[in-house]
Motif scaffolding. Structure first.
Motif, PDB file in Angstrom:
ATOM      1  N   TRP A  27     103.261  57.376  52.021  1.00 49.77           N
ATOM      2  CA  TRP A  27     104.712  57.378  52.413  1.00 49.77           C
ATOM      3  C   TRP A  27     105.228  55.842  52.178  1.00 49.77           C
ATOM      4  CZ3 TRP A  27     108.828  59.869  53.901  1.00 49.77           C
ATOM      5  CH2 TRP A  27     108.805  61.002  54.113  1.00 49.77           C
ATOM      6  N   GLN A  28     104.342  54.815  52.557  1.00 50.02           N
ATOM      7  CA  GLN A  28     104.871  53.307  52.104  1.00 50.02           C
ATOM      8  C   GLN A  28     104.953  53.022  50.673  1.00 50.02           C
ATOM      9  OE1 GLN A  28     103.381  50.511  55.349  1.00 50.02           O
ATOM     10  NE2 GLN A  28     102.143  52.212  55.861  1.00 50.02           N
ATOM     11  N   THR A  29     104.019  53.599  49.883  1.00 53.31           N
ATOM     12  CA  THR A  29     104.119  53.081  48.319  1.00 53.31           C
ATOM     13  C   THR A  29     104.958  54.065  47.628  1.00 53.31           C
ATOM     14  OG1 THR A  29     102.078  54.611  48.107  1.00 53.31           O
ATOM     15  CG2 THR A  29     101.725  52.367  48.484  1.00 53.31           C
ATOM     16  N   ALA A  30     105.239  55.194  47.986  1.00 57.34           N
ATOM     17  CA  ALA A  30     105.866  56.330  47.323  1.00 57.34           C
ATOM     18  C   ALA A  30     105.284  56.521  45.859  1.00 57.34           C
ATOM     19  CB  ALA A  30     107.491  56.020  46.924  1.00 57.34           C
ATOM     20  N   ASN A  31     103.913  56.678  45.931  1.00 65.85           N
ATOM     21  CA  ASN A  31     103.154  56.731  44.794  1.00 65.85           C
ATOM     22  C   ASN A  31     102.042  57.736  45.150  1.00 65.85           C
ATOM     23  OD1 ASN A  31     101.832  56.634  41.967  1.00 65.85           O
ATOM     24  ND2 ASN A  31     102.334  54.425  41.990  1.00 65.85           N
ATOM     25  N   ALA A  32     102.200  58.827  45.117  1.00 64.78           N
ATOM     26  CA  ALA A  32     101.337  60.157  45.746  1.00 64.78           C
ATOM     27  C   ALA A  32     100.056  60.285  45.056  1.00 64.78           C
ATOM     28  CB  ALA A  32     102.036  61.433  45.999  1.00 64.78           C
ATOM     29  N   GLY A  33     100.248  60.051  43.620  1.00 64.69           N
ATOM     30  CA  GLY A  33      99.038  60.208  42.906  1.00 64.69           C
ATOM     31  C   GLY A  33      98.112  59.212  42.569  1.00 64.69           C
ATOM     32  N   ASN A  34      98.554  57.780  43.238  1.00 65.98           N
ATOM     33  CA  ASN A  34      97.669  56.678  42.547  1.00 65.98           C
ATOM     34  C   ASN A  34      97.258  55.692  43.836  1.00 65.98           C
ATOM     35  OD1 ASN A  34      97.704  57.009  39.656  1.00 65.98           O
ATOM     36  ND2 ASN A  34      99.802  57.315  40.108  1.00 65.98           N
ATOM     37  N   ARG A  35      96.371  55.051  43.752  1.00 67.96           N
ATOM     38  CA  ARG A  35      96.168  53.991  44.862  1.00 67.96           C
ATOM     39  C   ARG A  35      97.227  52.821  44.521  1.00 67.96           C
ATOM     40  NH1 ARG A  35      93.860  57.028  48.523  1.00 67.96           N
ATOM     41  NH2 ARG A  35      91.914  57.906  48.041  1.00 67.96           N
ATOM     42  N   ALA A  36      98.014  52.674  45.250  1.00 68.44           N
ATOM     43  CA  ALA A  36      99.037  51.376  44.968  1.00 68.44           C
ATOM     44  C   ALA A  36      98.887  50.334  45.897  1.00 68.44           C
ATOM     45  CB  ALA A  36     100.507  52.259  44.803  1.00 68.44           C
ATOM     46  N   THR A  37      99.436  49.150  45.251  1.00 72.38           N
ATOM     47  CA  THR A  37      99.206  47.960  46.040  1.00 72.38           C
ATOM     48  C   THR A  37     100.781  47.488  46.721  1.00 72.38           C
ATOM     49  OG1 THR A  37      98.949  46.525  44.096  1.00 72.38           O
ATOM     50  CG2 THR A  37      96.846  47.157  45.144  1.00 72.38           C
ATOM     51  N   THR A  38     101.618  47.855  46.077  1.00 68.38           N
ATOM     52  CA  THR A  38     102.801  47.645  46.414  1.00 68.38           C
ATOM     53  C   THR A  38     103.524  48.632  46.994  1.00 68.38           C
ATOM     54  OG1 THR A  38     103.971  48.293  44.264  1.00 68.38           O
ATOM     55  CG2 THR A  38     103.042  45.941  44.509  1.00 68.38           C
ATOM     56  N   GLY A  39     104.586  48.541  47.941  1.00 68.37           N
ATOM     57  CA  GLY A  39     105.237  49.584  48.495  1.00 68.37           C
ATOM     58  C   GLY A  39     106.898  49.708  48.105  1.00 68.37           C
ATOM     59  N   PHE A  40     107.414  50.680  48.296  1.00 69.34           N
ATOM     60  CA  PHE A  40     108.950  51.030  48.148  1.00 69.34           C
ATOM     61  C   PHE A  40     109.889  49.666  48.615  1.00 69.34           C
ATOM     62  CE2 PHE A  40     113.050  52.580  49.674  1.00 69.34           C
ATOM     63  CZ  PHE A  40     113.492  52.708  48.358  1.00 69.34           C
ATOM     64  N   GLY A  41     109.680  49.273  49.553  1.00 64.55           N
ATOM     65  CA  GLY A  41     110.701  48.223  50.068  1.00 64.55           C
ATOM     66  C   GLY A  41     110.227  46.796  49.405  1.00 64.55           C
ATOM     67  N   GLY A  42     108.799  46.614  49.104  1.00 60.09           N
ATOM     68  CA  GLY A  42     108.529  45.518  48.453  1.00 60.09           C
ATOM     69  C   GLY A  42     109.106  45.273  47.027  1.00 60.09           C
ATOM     70  N   ARG A  43     108.820  46.651  46.232  1.00 56.63           N
ATOM     71  CA  ARG A  43     109.336  46.532  44.810  1.00 56.63           C
ATOM     72  C   ARG A  43     111.027  46.464  44.598  1.00 56.63           C
ATOM     73  NH1 ARG A  43     105.322  50.702  44.721  1.00 56.63           N
ATOM     74  NH2 ARG A  43     106.795  52.377  45.087  1.00 56.63           N
ATOM     75  N   VAL A  44     111.511  46.931  45.678  1.00 55.91           N
ATOM     76  CA  VAL A  44     112.991  46.936  45.673  1.00 55.91           C
ATOM     77  C   VAL A  44     113.326  45.478  45.718  1.00 55.91           C
ATOM     78  CG1 VAL A  44     115.332  47.214  47.092  1.00 55.91           C
ATOM     79  CG2 VAL A  44     113.501  49.195  46.756  1.00 55.91           C
ATOM     80  N   ALA A  45     112.667  44.772  46.983  1.00 54.05           N
ATOM     81  CA  ALA A  45     112.817  43.258  46.914  1.00 54.05           C
ATOM     82  C   ALA A  45     112.660  42.399  45.686  1.00 54.05           C
ATOM     83  CB  ALA A  45     111.826  42.869  48.285  1.00 54.05           C
ATOM     84  N   ASP A  46     111.429  42.775  44.882  1.00 58.11           N
ATOM     85  CA  ASP A  46     111.193  42.226  43.898  1.00 58.11           C
ATOM     86  C   ASP A  46     112.265  42.494  42.692  1.00 58.11           C
ATOM     87  OD1 ASP A  46     108.500  41.376  44.467  1.00 58.11           O
ATOM     88  OD2 ASP A  46     107.609  43.219  43.502  1.00 58.11           O
ATOM     89  N   LEU A  47     112.948  43.412  42.865  1.00 56.31           N
ATOM     90  CA  LEU A  47     113.870  43.739  42.015  1.00 56.31           C
ATOM     91  C   LEU A  47     115.398  43.146  42.267  1.00 56.31           C
ATOM     92  CD1 LEU A  47     115.041  45.116  39.192  1.00 56.31           C
ATOM     93  CD2 LEU A  47     115.574  47.104  40.817  1.00 56.31           C
ATOM     94  N   LEU A  48     115.656  43.103  43.504  1.00 58.13           N
ATOM     95  CA  LEU A  48     116.970  42.577  43.820  1.00 58.13           C
ATOM     96  C   LEU A  48     116.863  41.238  44.730  1.00 58.13           C
ATOM     97  CD1 LEU A  48     118.430  45.922  45.561  1.00 58.13           C
ATOM     98  CD2 LEU A  48     118.531  45.019  43.415  1.00 58.13           C
ATOM     99  N   GLY A  49     115.688  40.876  45.208  1.00 58.09           N
ATOM    100  CA  GLY A  49     115.534  39.664  45.714  1.00 58.09           C
ATOM    101  C   GLY A  49     116.283  38.478  45.135  1.00 58.09           C
TER     102      GLY A  49
END
Length: 452
Positions: free
Chosen positions: A151-173
């Motif tokens: 629910w936090q990573t929005a990557n249901a099929g993979n082990r992810a180390t970044t989350g949805f909010g983190g990736r948005v911040a990487d992009l827009l920050g």
């Protein structure tokens, strides 16, 4: 400011090393950042897997009768629940738990909505796909740890180390945050949702605000001077230099945030003590100083735990839901007072839905569930998605009232991302699996959550 040791301070502050270059920023940029283009997302995690089938339930007689029959001893009385001012397809009607009176009021005033039967999906999946092992399923389906991560990573099929909010911040920050504090602020410590490749969450205590290293700012000049000298030393070790820079940046940025909060305008809205209300009160304070912090995009993360109700669902929810209801209503009032109701979207997530059937006073781990979304800019007064047919053996029933989700987490987050300012062509950067469920290039939004 509250005090705690250096290791805890660094773990919970989440300050980027670049923050150390922001000394004196607050004093010289007190009016930087425009509130005209401000947007914030507030994510409330109901940790443990909330039983949402008693939060949003059918009210029209036929569907309620099915609900009551299958829920057995967990069913709420139709005389006690609160009907919503809503009539959907085939005159479907819904009600909410008796403890959610403010939630109903906000729904009926078109400032709150529900998203029904939502959950993590690795790819579009039908009942036949599930039965025949023909679809890729979310990793660790029905597992607390795995599903709360998905629910936090929005990557249901993979082990992810970044989350949805983190990736948005990487992009827009870089274009949305001119100040010393991360655009991602957590009221619940370190979390995966706000972790990006270059951005982490900045932790603020719900009750006490900014935390500082124990002994640094409580009048002990000997300690503070010694620590300042240690942090200013020219270390040969790269690790020691990085650690010193991170701690220096955390101390300085924390001081600037504390100064901003000290200047926060007093709100007439009164928040209740403790729980979600305290966390949302702190969020309201942080939002009120957004211009002093030079930020026009923010995410906030709050965890409210204790929802793993394998036993005593009725009693536990009767005790816990009033705090959720009250906190949301108070936060709504504060945003109205600040004139930012349309600029802030608040939503709930949880590990998973639970079984509609009873295990004997409790319910077990499920899949699809129902979440709420609140804000002045949404198409409120709606139940989005497909509420499942609760009849035993229905097309979405995987057994015991575990329902195959009909709306993916990706679709929900895609709509939030577009509202937040992520360009359609960049949605796949923050949601790597989105094109399995939705084409960001089309004009129509995935769910229609927001008013145009």
């Amino acid at each position: 400011m509250s005090r705690f040791n250096r290791r805890s301070f660094l773990t919970h502050s989440g300050i980027a090393l670049a923050a150390s270059s922001q000394l004196g920023w607050l004093a010289s940029n007190a009016h930087a950042g425009s509130g005209d283009d401000y947007c914030a997302m507030v994510c409330i995690l109901l940790a443990g897997g909330a039983d949402s089938f008693n939060m949003l339930l059918p009210y029209d007689q036929n569907r309620y009768d099915t609900y009551a029959s299958v829920r057995s001893d967990l069913a709420l009385s139709r005389d006690d629940v609160l009907p919503l001012n809503y009539s959907g397809t085939d005159n479907q009607q819904f009600a909410v738990h008796p403890a959610l009176s403010e939630t109903r009021r906000l729904f009926d005033s078109n400032e709150l909505a529900f998203v029904a039967n939502i959950g993590p999906l690795a790819e579009p999946t039908s009942r036949a796909d599930f039965d025949n092992d023909a679809a890729r399923l979310p990793l660790g389906l029905f597992s607390h740890a795995d599903q709360i991560a998905v629910w936090q990573t929005a990557n249901a099929g993979n082990r992810a180390t970044t989350g949805f909010g983190g990736r948005v911040a990487d992009l827009l920050g870089p274009s949305s945050n001119l100040g010393p504090i991360s655009m991602n602020i957590s009221l619940s410590g370190t979390n995966l949702f706000q972790t990006g490749l270059g951005v982490t969450g900045y932790a603020v205590d719900p009750g006490e605000g900014v935390r500082s290293v124990a002994g640094y700012d409580d009048g002990s000049e000997i300690f503070s001077t010694a620590l300042d000298n240690m942090l200013a030393a020219d270390y040969d070790s790269l690790f020691r230099r990085a650690y010193a820079a991170r701690l220096r940046g955390a101390i300085d940025s924390g001081a600037e945030l504390a100064a901003a909060l000290a200047a926060a305008p007093a709100l007439n809205t009164q928040f209740s003590a403790g729980g979600l209300s305290s966390a949302l009160a702190q969020v309201a304070r942080l939002i009120s100083v957004r211009q002093m912090l030079g930020v026009c995009r923010q995410t906030f993360f709050i965890t409210v735990g204790g929802w793993d109700h394998h036993d005593e669902v009725l009693n536990n929810q009767a005790n816990m839901l009033p705090g959720i209801d009250q906190g949301l209503a108070e936060f709504h009032a504060a945003l109205t007072e600040l004139g930012l109701l349309d600029a802030v979207t608040t939503f709930t997530i949880s590990d998973f839905g639970r079984t509609l059937t009873s295990n004997g006073r409790g319910s077990d781990h499920g899949w699809g569930g129902h979440n709420l979304i609140m804000g002045g800019g949404i198409n409120g007064g709606q139940v989005f998605g497909q509420y499942p047919d609760l009849s035993p053996g229905g097309e979405l029933d995987l057994g015991r009232g575990r329902y195959l989700p009909t709306t993916s987490v990706d679709e929900f987050y895609a709509e939030l991302a577009l509202w937040f300012g992520v360009a359609a062509g960049e949605v796949s950067q923050v949601l790597p699996n989105i094109e399995r469920f939705y084409n960001p290039a089309v004009d129509a939004p995935p769910l229609g959550l927001f008013a145009t």
